[in-house]
Design an enzyme around this catalytic site. Structure first.
Site: not given
Length: 409
Positions: A121, A198, A201, A224, A364
């Protein structure tokens, strides 16, 4: 999981869009919020709205207890050793920028290398681009396999003694790939590098154990995972955070302020300058309570089933291309796709007319789009409140989209 009971707890899902029941398939962008989170925010503002840490009055004490209680919930949620390792941020982007601007600026020099991948991302690309420019370090990209996965052989071939930072997303927001973070972290550490993850997700969809992963930093966003927008967290190993300098200065993060110099509070507060995101943290704590009550293992299993079902049904549509691993067992609960000769924005527009919300664009992830040789893609992403019936509606909508543009052209 009782999906119908879960859906009852999300007020926004019970509405019509363009004359159709809402089918929300954009949770990778932001999830919807359960009534428990909405009520937690309302209760804070109605009953004990106050600043934290500073006052000794009752409302201030209750607000501080709620804020710091949420920090403990985050610690347990990702199995950090201590709340000193949990820093509240605005989200994943702010968290990664903090690592780059603080740890990166102090530990990188010319000749050093930062390793990321083509699937990242933008929030895990641009901070490293900028810090590389400032320090003279080199940014290197892990190659991807044909299906978009990362091979450990390529990791071993790319990461070397010059590598100081490896920063990889645990789950791709485009390909649905679940990366072998624990194994990549081991390779990074064998070469003297740190591992940044990261988790935007992954944290909403699977059980996270930062100690088992042995990552040095882990970043994720609340919005999220059923929490409010504007709140997230950065986990960092205490030994690293203690040596890092804050990047925001002002109230809350100071210990003593003299005329020409100042000292900082201990962890984690030295990284939380200004009035913190109090309501957001309390909402994040309520979201964690909700997700753990449902069970992260059940959520992951449900989403894998939805992804498998969606890929099976969507693959029957002529002219559709599905990106990422074709084996549903190797991917998270999202499907990114295109229909030949139909722009993804047109796909999303027609689906919206049917009450179906999907994402269209570059997500993104412009470098990944170029790797896929696509200008944009459409994406359906699933969460604990989605059903197979909603996927059936998506498939029917895609067939209608294809037929519509076949008639037009």
């Amino acid at each position: 999981m009782d999906i119908l009971d879960i859906r009852k707890q999300f007020p926004i899902l019970h509405q019509e869009v363009n004359g159709h029941p809402l089918v929300y398939l954009d949770s990778a962008a932001t999830s919807q919020k359960p009534i428990q989170v909405i009520e937690a925010l309302e209760k804070y503002y109605r009953e004990y709205n106050s600043n934290v840490h500073r006052g000794v009055h009752t409302l201030g004490t209750r607000a501080t207890d709620g804020y710091e209680g949420a920090r403990e919930k985050v610690r347990k949620f990702i199995n950090a050793k201590s709340t000193e390792e949990i820093i509240f941020t605005r989200g994943t982007t702010t968290a990664i920028n903090t690592v780059a601007a603080s740890y990166g600026a102090a530990n990188l020099k010319e000749g050093d290398e930062i390793v990321i991948s083509h699937m990242e991302h933008h929030s895990n690309i641009i901070p490293w681009q900028q810090i590389a420019k400032k320090t003279g370090a080199q940014l290197k990209y892990l190659p991807l396999q044909e299906d978009g996965t990362i091979s450990l052989e390529d990791v071993r071939a790319t990461v070397n003694s010059n590598t100081k930072i490896v920063s990889i997303m645990q789950v791709s927001n485009v390909l649905g790939v679940i990366n072998p973070i624990k194994e990549i972290a081991k390779i990074a550490h064998e070469n003297g590098a740190i591992m940044v993850v990261d988790g935007a997700q992954s944290a909403p969809h699977m059980k996270i154990d930062v100690q088992d992963l042995d990552c040095d930093f882990f970043a994720f966003s609340g919005h999220k995972m059923c929490a409010p927008t504007g709140i997230g967290a950065l986990y960092g190993k205490k030994s690293l955070l203690e040596k890092m300098e804050p990047i925001e200065y002002g109230g809350e993060m100071i210990d003593f302020v003299e005329l020409y110099d100042s000292t900082w509070k201990e962890l984690p507060w030295k990284f939380e300058g200004g009035t913190p995101i109090i309501a957001g943290a309390i909402g994040l704590g309520a979201a964690i309570d909700f997700l753990e009550q449902v069970g992260l293992e059940h959520i992951a299993e449900h989403e894998h089933k939805l992804a498998a079902y969606a890929m099976e049904k969507m693959s029957t549509i002529e002219g559709i291309s599905i990106f990422g691993p074709q084996d549903p067992a190797k991917r998270a609960g999202l499907v990114t796709f295109n229909i030949s000769d139909v722009h993804p924005h047109d796909v999303a527009t027609v689906l919206d007319a049917e009450g179906i919300a999907v994402r269209a664009g570059h997500h993104c992830a412009q470098p990944l789009m170029r790797w896929l040789k696509q200008s944009a893609t459409a994406r359906a992403s699933f969460y604990l409140y989605n059903t197979e019936e909603e996927i059936d509606k998506l498939v029917a909508g895609l067939i209608k989209t294809k037929e519509y543009f076949s008639d037009v052209f």
